[in-house]
Write a protein that holds these residues in place. Structure first.
Motif, PDB file in Angstrom:
ATOM      1  N   ALA A 152       0.835  -1.213   0.000  1.00  8.97           N
ATOM      2  CA  ALA A 152       0.000   0.000   0.000  1.00  8.97           C
ATOM      3  C   ALA A 152       0.868   1.260   0.000  1.00  8.97           C
ATOM      4  O   ALA A 152       0.590   2.211  -0.744  1.00  8.97           O
ATOM      5  N   TYR A 153       1.913   1.293   0.827  1.00 11.10           N
ATOM      6  CA  TYR A 153       2.804   2.453   0.867  1.00 11.10           C
ATOM      7  C   TYR A 153       3.500   2.670  -0.476  1.00 11.10           C
ATOM      8  O   TYR A 153       3.682   3.801  -0.915  1.00 11.10           O
ATOM      9  N   GLN A 205       1.223   4.334  -2.813  1.00  6.61           N
ATOM     10  CA  GLN A 205       1.127   5.739  -2.422  1.00  6.61           C
ATOM     11  C   GLN A 205       2.355   6.513  -2.901  1.00  6.61           C
ATOM     12  O   GLN A 205       2.241   7.661  -3.344  1.00  6.61           O
ATOM     13  N   ALA A 245       1.996   7.317  -6.618  1.00  2.00           N
ATOM     14  CA  ALA A 245       1.024   8.403  -6.843  1.00  2.00           C
ATOM     15  C   ALA A 245       1.567   9.747  -6.371  1.00  2.00           C
ATOM     16  O   ALA A 245       1.410  10.762  -7.058  1.00  2.00           O
ATOM     17  N   THR A 246       2.230   9.770  -5.220  1.00  2.00           N
ATOM     18  CA  THR A 246       2.755  11.022  -4.676  1.00  2.00           C
ATOM     19  C   THR A 246       3.874  11.574  -5.562  1.00  2.00           C
ATOM     20  O   THR A 246       3.915  12.776  -5.840  1.00  2.00           O
ATOM     21  N   MET A 253       6.815   5.284   2.985  1.00  2.00           N
ATOM     22  CA  MET A 253       6.245   5.301   1.645  1.00  2.00           C
ATOM     23  C   MET A 253       7.318   4.987   0.595  1.00  2.00           C
ATOM     24  O   MET A 253       7.196   4.030  -0.181  1.00  2.00           O
ATOM     25  N   TYR A 280       8.467   1.508  -1.614  1.00  2.00           N
ATOM     26  CA  TYR A 280       8.645   1.438  -3.066  1.00  2.00           C
ATOM     27  C   TYR A 280       9.983   0.760  -3.384  1.00  2.00           C
ATOM     28  O   TYR A 280      10.034  -0.173  -4.193  1.00  2.00           O
TER      29      TYR A 280
END
Length: 163
Positions: A41-42, A45, A48-49, A97, A101
């Motif tokens: 999930a991170y 995110q 997207a961020t 986050m 990744y």
């Protein structure tokens, strides 16, 4: 009757053997599905961020570590420019986050498992590579944000791939 020295030796030997057995009984890495779910999930995110805030595409490839480093260079610049500096908790929120990744690219491209592993007297979320090496992407990214380019993620990624 045995001498005091002999009893002390036997006692020390038994205590040492028990301590070693206890150390071996404690695993140095425990796979954890909850950490895996959080990392997935991170990482989403982070993609997207990076896209929305920086116009940078993180595409899940080895080459994307250069783009990740660019994002983290900006995060470091922002960190050192702020007064007062962001708290450790604020830095770790960003590090989770982008560290996720980083770890997910390792896991998906090269294999590995998310879980909990000891580091510096604490048990922290980390990964075990396919070769059995424990690594802590969240911690490394936190260091990149707070301490700068000496903790470059491109170099770190290359090291991870060699383990």
């Amino acid at each position: 009757m045995p001498s005091i020295k002999a009893l002390l030796f036997v006692s020390a030997t038994l205590f040492g053997a028990n301590a070693l057995a206890a150390d071996k009984a404690k695993p140095d890495f425990v796979p954890d599905a909850a950490v895996q779910r959080a990392a997935t999930a991170y990482a989403a995110q982070a993609v997207a961020t990076a896209r929305d805030q920086f116009g940078i595409k993180l595409d899940g490839t080895d080459a994307s570590m250069v783009q990740l480093e660019a994002v983290l260079a900006r995060a470091h610049a922002s960190y050192v420019a702020k007064s007062p500096r962001p708290s450790d908790e604020q830095v770790m929120a960003v590090a989770r986050m982008y560290g996720s990744y980083l770890g997910e690219v390792v896991r998906l491209k090269h294999g590995g498992t998310w879980g909990m592993a000891p580091l510096g007297g604490q048990t922290l979320p980390g990964m075990r590579t396919t070769s059995g090496t424990n690594v802590w992407p969240w911690t490394h990214v936190s260091q990149r944000i707070s301490k700068g380019a000496g903790n470059n993620v491109v170099d770190y990624y290359k090291v991870l791939l060699s383990k």
